[in-house]
Design a protein around this motif. Structure first.
Motif, PDB file in Angstrom:
ATOM      1  N   THR A 154      33.526  73.230 -35.621  1.00 27.27           N
ATOM      2  CA  THR A 154      32.245  73.874 -35.943  1.00 27.27           C
ATOM      3  C   THR A 154      31.367  72.975 -36.800  1.00 27.27           C
ATOM      4  O   THR A 154      30.246  73.329 -37.139  1.00 27.27           O
ATOM      5  N   ALA A 155      31.848  71.777 -37.124  1.00 26.10           N
ATOM      6  CA  ALA A 155      31.144  70.897 -38.066  1.00 26.10           C
ATOM      7  C   ALA A 155      30.138  69.978 -37.373  1.00 26.10           C
ATOM      8  O   ALA A 155      30.029  68.788 -37.698  1.00 26.10           O
ATOM      9  N   ASN A 156      29.415  70.520 -36.396  1.00 21.85           N
ATOM     10  CA  ASN A 156      28.301  69.795 -35.760  1.00 21.85           C
ATOM     11  C   ASN A 156      28.696  68.402 -35.270  1.00 21.85           C
ATOM     12  O   ASN A 156      28.072  67.390 -35.594  1.00 21.85           O
ATOM     13  N   ASP A 157      29.758  68.359 -34.466  1.00 20.40           N
ATOM     14  CA  ASP A 157      30.175  67.115 -33.798  1.00 20.40           C
ATOM     15  C   ASP A 157      30.582  66.006 -34.760  1.00 20.40           C
ATOM     16  O   ASP A 157      30.538  64.821 -34.403  1.00 20.40           O
ATOM     17  N   ARG A 158      31.002  66.356 -35.941  1.00 20.83           N
ATOM     18  CA  ARG A 158      31.503  65.328 -36.867  1.00 20.83           C
ATOM     19  C   ARG A 158      32.973  65.012 -36.633  1.00 20.83           C
ATOM     20  O   ARG A 158      33.478  63.992 -37.086  1.00 20.83           O
ATOM     21  N   VAL A 163      29.903  75.556 -42.004  1.00 21.21           N
ATOM     22  CA  VAL A 163      31.074  75.866 -41.187  1.00 21.21           C
ATOM     23  C   VAL A 163      31.667  77.205 -41.595  1.00 21.21           C
ATOM     24  O   VAL A 163      32.026  78.025 -40.746  1.00 21.21           O
ATOM     25  N   ALA A 164      31.776  77.446 -42.904  1.00 23.14           N
ATOM     26  CA  ALA A 164      32.334  78.709 -43.386  1.00 23.14           C
ATOM     27  C   ALA A 164      31.506  79.899 -42.902  1.00 23.14           C
ATOM     28  O   ALA A 164      32.066  80.922 -42.486  1.00 23.14           O
ATOM     29  N   ARG A 165      30.182  79.763 -42.952  1.00 22.27           N
ATOM     30  CA  ARG A 165      29.335  80.863 -42.471  1.00 22.27           C
ATOM     31  C   ARG A 165      29.537  81.106 -40.985  1.00 22.27           C
ATOM     32  O   ARG A 165      29.587  82.247 -40.527  1.00 22.27           O
ATOM     33  N   ARG A 166      29.650  80.020 -40.214  1.00 16.63           N
ATOM     34  CA  ARG A 166      29.855  80.168 -38.778  1.00 16.63           C
ATOM     35  C   ARG A 166      31.198  80.838 -38.481  1.00 16.63           C
ATOM     36  O   ARG A 166      31.331  81.583 -37.503  1.00 16.63           O
ATOM     37  N   CYS A 210      41.320  73.111 -44.379  1.00 15.39           N
ATOM     38  CA  CYS A 210      40.399  72.431 -43.455  1.00 15.39           C
ATOM     39  C   CYS A 210      38.987  72.398 -44.023  1.00 15.39           C
ATOM     40  O   CYS A 210      38.294  71.370 -43.945  1.00 15.39           O
ATOM     41  N   LEU A 211      38.534  73.498 -44.610  1.00 20.80           N
ATOM     42  CA  LEU A 211      37.216  73.505 -45.257  1.00 20.80           C
ATOM     43  C   LEU A 211      37.191  72.537 -46.434  1.00 20.80           C
ATOM     44  O   LEU A 211      36.175  71.871 -46.682  1.00 20.80           O
ATOM     45  N   HIS A 212      38.286  72.468 -47.162  1.00 16.60           N
ATOM     46  CA  HIS A 212      38.391  71.521 -48.280  1.00 16.60           C
ATOM     47  C   HIS A 212      38.192  70.092 -47.789  1.00 16.60           C
ATOM     48  O   HIS A 212      37.482  69.300 -48.427  1.00 16.60           O
ATOM     49  N   LEU A 213      38.781  69.756 -46.655  1.00 16.85           N
ATOM     50  CA  LEU A 213      38.632  68.405 -46.125  1.00 16.85           C
ATOM     51  C   LEU A 213      37.213  68.135 -45.649  1.00 16.85           C
ATOM     52  O   LEU A 213      36.674  67.041 -45.851  1.00 16.85           O
ATOM     53  N   ILE A 214      36.589  69.124 -45.041  1.00 17.63           N
ATOM     54  CA  ILE A 214      35.187  68.954 -44.633  1.00 17.63           C
ATOM     55  C   ILE A 214      34.312  68.759 -45.854  1.00 17.63           C
ATOM     56  O   ILE A 214      33.403  67.914 -45.869  1.00 17.63           O
ATOM     57  N   ARG A 215      34.592  69.510 -46.911  1.00 13.82           N
ATOM     58  CA  ARG A 215      33.836  69.362 -48.149  1.00 13.82           C
ATOM     59  C   ARG A 215      34.021  67.951 -48.715  1.00 13.82           C
ATOM     60  O   ARG A 215      33.061  67.326 -49.176  1.00 13.82           O
TER      61      ARG A 215
END
Length: 314
Positions: free
Chosen positions: A26-30, A178-181, A162-167
């Motif tokens: 969900t992280a916009n193709d990152r 991503v969390a909102r999605r 996983c959110l921690h790693l994206i952060r």
């Protein structure tokens, strides 16, 4: 693009298996998220169906991050089947590795966790310690970030790690998007307590979410525990006890955690002076913000800001 390879082991839990694709995807193709099995063949899940992955273990050699979700046979032995060991040996040194729930048993069986701090589901803590005495297990937290190896507790804590790693990779704005999605909380600190089994509270003990939401809208105000208890229409003693039962933290610690989280967002996404950020999140002074931020993540506000600004520049 950062490649995340998810290795599904026999008896994998479908929910945990789907977390990396749902969150990183969900992280916009990152991130590119690929799934493999030990030999590329279909495997049984913990549910009443099998899954088929299009890839075998050779894809592990190309990963930037490897995720090992929970699987059913993990607590059975300190040894892994030879094909699993051979597959994990394909992961290059320095690759970031993440386990979700019982996936930590697989990492421990390879020796990768020896001398490190780790976590797993609280119900399996005693068994984990019995099998892997060289690992420093902390069964009271949601996840442990030990640099290139991260371990998380049961089920939903896989979303948290996983959110921690994206952060870490891309900052709060991307992680919050991503969390909102995904319709999940944008941040639950790794040190937050696991929800240890306990008697179900009486109906009146539930419902802290309304008071939490009320407080989050007023972080810039000098909220006290009495303010929170009054909003919840409880005595201070009852509120404190029931809040801790439901949320897993004391009200005071939770409030500080939310102020720090909001300060982190502002440090990442704005050029506001530290003093102004401190006031906007409810800390009386910049010194107070520095103290609480350092206690939470071990760095000063300016160091934190520079780190994420540098990450954004990349």
């Amino acid at each position: 693009m950062h490649r995340v390879v998810v290795m599904a082991l026999e008896g994998v839990f479908p929910f945990e298996l789907g977390i990396p694709q749902r969150v990183f995807g969900t992280a916009n193709d990152r991130y590119e998220v690929l799934t493999c099995t030990v030999d590329g063949s279909p495997i049984r899940t913990s549910a009443d169906f099998t899954i088929t992955a299009d890839r075998g273990p050779e894809i592990l050699a190309t990963a930037d991050t490897v995720v090992i979700p929970a699987y059913t046979s993990a607590p059975a032995s300190a040894q892994l089947p030879a094909p699993v060991m051979d597959a994990l040996a394909l992961i290059p040194a320095g690759t970031r590795i993440v386990s979700i729930c019982t996936g930590a048993f697989a990492l421990a069986a390879t020796g990768l966790l020896d001398g490190r701090r780790a976590t797993t589901h609280w119900r399996l803590a005693a068994r984990f310690r019995e099998l892997f005495p060289k690992v420093t297990l902390d069964a009271d937290v949601l996840f442990v970030d030990d640099g290139d190896i991260l371990t998380s507790a049961g089920a939903a804590s896989g979303v948290d790690v996983c959110l921690h790693l994206i952060r870490k990779d891309h900052g709060s704005q991307v992680a919050n998007h991503v969390a909102r999605r995904c319709v999940v909380p944008p941040w639950r600190d790794g040190g937050q307590a696991q929800y240890i089994e306990q008697p179900v509270p009486e109906p009146a003990a539930a419902g802290m979410s309304a008071t939490q939401e009320w407080a989050l809208r007023r972080l810039d105000e000098p909220l006290t525990l009495t303010d929170l208890a009054t909003h919840a229409r409880m005595s201070l003693r009852t509120f404190t006890r029931r809040f801790a039962d439901e949320v897993g933290l004391s009200p005071g610690r939770w409030l500080i955690q939310q102020r720090v989280n909001r300060a982190r967002e502002l440090l990442e996404s704005s050029d506001l002076p530290v003093q102004l950020i401190a006031r906007q999140v409810g800390f009386a002074t910049a010194a107070s913000l520095r103290h609480h931020l350092h206690a939470a993540i071990g760095v000063s506000p300016l160091t934190y800001r520079h780190t994420f600004q540098a990450a954004g520049a990349r």
